[in-house]
Design an enzyme around this catalytic site. Structure first.
Site, PDB file in Angstrom:
ATOM      1  N   GLY A  71      32.886   0.097  13.422  1.00 16.71           N
ATOM      2  CA  GLY A  71      33.290  -0.762  14.529  1.00 16.71           C
ATOM      3  C   GLY A  71      32.423  -0.566  15.766  1.00 16.71           C
ATOM      4  O   GLY A  71      32.098  -1.532  16.471  1.00 16.71           O
ATOM      5  N   THR A  72      32.030   0.656  16.028  1.00 15.21           N
ATOM      6  CA  THR A  72      31.247   0.940  17.227  1.00 15.21           C
ATOM      7  C   THR A  72      29.909   0.205  17.172  1.00 15.21           C
ATOM      8  O   THR A  72      29.518  -0.474  18.132  1.00 15.21           O
ATOM      9  CB  THR A  72      31.022   2.465  17.363  1.00 15.21           C
ATOM     10  OG1 THR A  72      32.304   3.086  17.436  1.00 15.21           O
ATOM     11  CG2 THR A  72      30.209   2.811  18.593  1.00 15.21           C
ATOM     12  N   ASN A 152      44.236  -0.486  20.349  1.00 13.88           N
ATOM     13  CA  ASN A 152      44.417   0.670  19.467  1.00 13.88           C
ATOM     14  C   ASN A 152      45.396   1.699  20.017  1.00 13.88           C
ATOM     15  O   ASN A 152      45.890   2.539  19.282  1.00 13.88           O
ATOM     16  CB  ASN A 152      43.071   1.349  19.176  1.00 13.88           C
ATOM     17  CG  ASN A 152      42.312   1.682  20.423  1.00 13.88           C
ATOM     18  OD1 ASN A 152      42.094   0.820  21.279  1.00 13.88           O
ATOM     19  ND2 ASN A 152      41.891   2.924  20.582  1.00 13.88           N
ATOM     20  N   GLN A 180      41.377  -2.969  14.719  1.00 15.79           N
ATOM     21  CA  GLN A 180      42.750  -2.568  14.373  1.00 15.79           C
ATOM     22  C   GLN A 180      43.496  -3.642  13.594  1.00 15.79           C
ATOM     23  O   GLN A 180      44.650  -3.429  13.222  1.00 15.79           O
ATOM     24  CB  GLN A 180      43.536  -2.215  15.651  1.00 15.79           C
ATOM     25  CG  GLN A 180      43.061  -0.947  16.338  1.00 15.79           C
ATOM     26  CD  GLN A 180      43.394   0.331  15.560  1.00 15.79           C
ATOM     27  OE1 GLN A 180      44.299   0.349  14.727  1.00 15.79           O
ATOM     28  NE2 GLN A 180      42.660   1.390  15.820  1.00 15.79           N
ATOM     29  N   SER A 200      36.213  -2.204  10.686  1.00 19.46           N
ATOM     30  CA  SER A 200      35.878  -0.849  10.256  1.00 19.46           C
ATOM     31  C   SER A 200      36.775  -0.432   9.089  1.00 19.46           C
ATOM     32  O   SER A 200      38.007  -0.472   9.207  1.00 19.46           O
ATOM     33  CB  SER A 200      36.072   0.095  11.443  1.00 19.46           C
ATOM     34  OG  SER A 200      35.685   1.381  11.085  1.00 19.46           O
ATOM     35  N   HIS A 202      37.565   2.383   7.700  1.00 18.13           N
ATOM     36  CA  HIS A 202      38.440   3.571   7.696  1.00 18.13           C
ATOM     37  C   HIS A 202      39.778   3.322   8.387  1.00 18.13           C
ATOM     38  O   HIS A 202      40.656   4.191   8.387  1.00 18.13           O
ATOM     39  CB  HIS A 202      37.720   4.797   8.274  1.00 18.13           C
ATOM     40  CG  HIS A 202      37.513   4.813   9.753  1.00 18.13           C
ATOM     41  ND1 HIS A 202      38.312   5.558  10.597  1.00 18.13           N
ATOM     42  CD2 HIS A 202      36.592   4.224  10.540  1.00 18.13           C
ATOM     43  CE1 HIS A 202      37.884   5.410  11.846  1.00 18.13           C
ATOM     44  NE2 HIS A 202      36.844   4.618  11.845  1.00 18.13           N
ATOM     45  N   THR A 238      18.209   1.460   4.255  1.00 21.85           N
ATOM     46  CA  THR A 238      18.810   1.397   2.925  1.00 21.85           C
ATOM     47  C   THR A 238      20.325   1.330   3.062  1.00 21.85           C
ATOM     48  O   THR A 238      20.929   2.086   3.813  1.00 21.85           O
ATOM     49  CB  THR A 238      18.382   2.626   2.090  1.00 21.85           C
ATOM     50  OG1 THR A 238      16.957   2.612   2.036  1.00 21.85           O
ATOM     51  CG2 THR A 238      18.955   2.584   0.680  1.00 21.85           C
ATOM     52  N   CYS A 328      39.300   9.908  20.706  1.00 16.89           N
ATOM     53  CA  CYS A 328      38.522  10.783  21.587  1.00 16.89           C
ATOM     54  C   CYS A 328      39.386  11.530  22.589  1.00 16.89           C
ATOM     55  O   CYS A 328      38.966  12.524  23.156  1.00 16.89           O
ATOM     56  CB  CYS A 328      37.417  10.004  22.313  1.00 16.89           C
ATOM     57  SG  CYS A 328      37.732   8.274  22.458  1.00 16.89           S
TER      58      CYS A 328
HETATM   59  N1  PLP Z   1      37.490  -0.373  18.271  1.00 14.22           N
HETATM   60  C1  PLP Z   1      38.750   0.034  18.093  1.00 14.22           C
HETATM   61  C2  PLP Z   1      39.860  -0.802  18.620  1.00 14.22           C
HETATM   62  C3  PLP Z   1      39.035   1.225  17.416  1.00 14.22           C
HETATM   63  O1  PLP Z   1      40.290   1.623  17.253  1.00 14.22           O
HETATM   64  C4  PLP Z   1      37.947   1.973  16.915  1.00 14.22           C
HETATM   65  C5  PLP Z   1      38.225   3.236  16.184  1.00 14.22           C
HETATM   66  O2  PLP Z   1      38.072   4.309  16.625  1.00 14.22           O
HETATM   67  C6  PLP Z   1      36.636   1.496  17.113  1.00 14.22           C
HETATM   68  C7  PLP Z   1      36.453   0.328  17.792  1.00 14.22           C
HETATM   69  C8  PLP Z   1      35.447   2.234  16.585  1.00 14.22           C
HETATM   70  O3  PLP Z   1      35.329   2.072  15.196  1.00 14.22           O
HETATM   71  P1  PLP Z   1      34.453   3.080  14.330  1.00 14.22           P
HETATM   72  O4  PLP Z   1      35.208   4.372  14.301  1.00 14.22           O
HETATM   73  O5  PLP Z   1      34.374   2.464  12.981  1.00 14.22           O
HETATM   74  O6  PLP Z   1      33.126   3.183  14.980  1.00 14.22           O
END
Ligand code: PLP
Length: 375
Positions: A71-72, A152, A180, A200, A202, A238, A328
């Site tokens: 996601g980042t 989130n 989310q 994302s 995970h 890759t 975090c």
């Molecule tokens: N955006 C939201 C709303 C999230 O909850 C998260 C998760 O930590 C992220 C972005 C970042 O995603 P990723 O951990 O896959 O980089």
């Protein structure tokens, strides 16, 4: 000690079926997807089948789906490309976005590449859409609106159609961080007025390090990682074959069982609200938990006392995993930028509980019993 995992907004346990789908690509299916011989052709096929499956589920075109590291990366890319390639000189966002968004817009602002405006957030955690329209109307410059679908930390859901239609009226680009909600809600991207979304794996029982960036077919950005020609020349390197396969498998499982599992998770959330109200004096809830809210997230404020100040640590000592905010800030109670934006009461301890298909009401009972002794 059996642990109770109530921090599924931070990350989720991998589904055993997802692991099974990934394993062949960690073993014999190791070929480089760019190689022309059979090993390479097999992994190429796995990637393209994953792309087709994801596109079908989200009702998008496969050419609109780009696999990323998470996601980042997806949000960084969408926001930066909007400024550098699509001519956006103004960004509208909210103070309750994930840091993947906030730190990216701050970076672009500090470099004078774009000016940033923050839309007001109402006390119930929802975006003030009237203010959004005022901000859109107040500028002549091409604007990017970047607003998350579900928060989130507090779970509030923003109406993508309402925001997207406003963006259309003002010819703005719209990116939504849907990290989310992908895998938790049905998406129909063909009829959703959005240019970019981020996802994302995970967050819905897939692997870490596997993400998605949807780029609407009418949007043309420049390659954002330079090197080989992977991801149709957009993102060199890759491919993370097993991650991509895991992403697609996790999304497929989540979609197949969406109705049943969302009802189960929602019932756990509502049960916890009920039990907390019944058993803990002075408890309150942040956001709009019974309204437009993600069924996976419950943000609770407990009254502050000498005992409750160490709440997260004490819960952890009993094997109960919850957090004070996004990953975090979890563990250390440094305070959350989201809670600060909507709730200025310093005499409360906010805790986020977030649930998955693997949780049960019995676990809620155990957690509430423990909380009774810690508040
Ligand atoms: N955006 C939201 C709303 C999230 O909850 C998260 C998760 O930590 C992220 C972005 C970042 O995603 P990723 O951990 O896959 O980089």
């Amino acid at each position: 000690m059996t642990r109770i995992y109530f921090d599924n907004a931070a990350t989720t346990a991998i589904d055993p079926q997802v692991l099974d789908a990934m394993l062949p690509f960690l073993q014999n299916g190791f070929g480089n997807p760019s190689s022309i011989y059979s090993f390479g052709r097999e992994t190429r096929l796995a990637i393209e089948n994953s792309r087709k499956s994801v596109a079908k589920i989200l009702n998008a075109h496969p050419a609109e789906i780009f696999f990323t590291s998470g996601g980042t990366e997806s949000s960084n890319t969408a926001i930066t490309a909007s400024v550098r390639d699509l001519g956006c000189k103004h960004i509208i966002t909210s103070p309750i976005e994930h840091h993947a968004t906030l730190h990216t817009v701050e970076y672009l602002d500090n470099r004078d590449e774009a000016k940033v405006s923050f839309v007001n957030v109402l006390p119930n955690g929802h975006i003030d859409l009237e203010h959004l329209e005022q901000l859109l109307a107040s500028t002549e410059e091409k604007t990017l609106v970047t607003l998350m679908h579900a928060n989130n930390e507090i779970g509030n859901i923003t109406d993508l159609h309402a925001v997207g239609n406003l963006c259309k009226m003002y010819n703005a680009i719209f990116h939504s961080d849907t990290v989310q909600t992908i895998g938790h809600f049905p998406f129909d991207l063909r009829s959703t007025p959005v240019h970019f979304i981020s996802g994302s794996a995970h967050k819905f029982h897939g692997p870490k390090g596997a993400g998605l960036l949807y780029i609407n077919e009418n949007v043309h950005i420049k390659p954002y990682i330079h090197g080989g020609g992977q991801e149709r020349n957009m993102r060199a390197g890759t491919e993370n074959v097993y991650g991509i396969v895991g992403f697609a498998k996790a999304l497929q499982i989540a979609t197949d069982k969406l109705e049943e599992e969302s009802a189960h998770i929602q019932s756990i959330k509502y049960y916890m609200i009920e039990q907390l109200k019944k058993n803990i004096k002075g408890v309150s809830f942040n956001g709009d938990p019974m309204g437009r809210s993600n069924y996976t997230v419950l943000n609770v404020s407990f009254p502050k006392s000498e005992k409750s100040e160490m709440l997260l640590m004490n819960l952890d000592m009993d094997g109960i995993c919850a957090s004070g905010g996004s990953a975090c800030t979890s563990g250390a109670q440094q305070g959350s930028h989201v809670i600060r934006a909507i709730n200025s009461n310093p005499n409360q301890i906010p805790v986020r509980f977030s649930f998955s298909k693997f949780n049960t009401k019995e676990e809620v009972d155990v957690v509430v019993e423990k909380l009774k002794t810690l508040i």
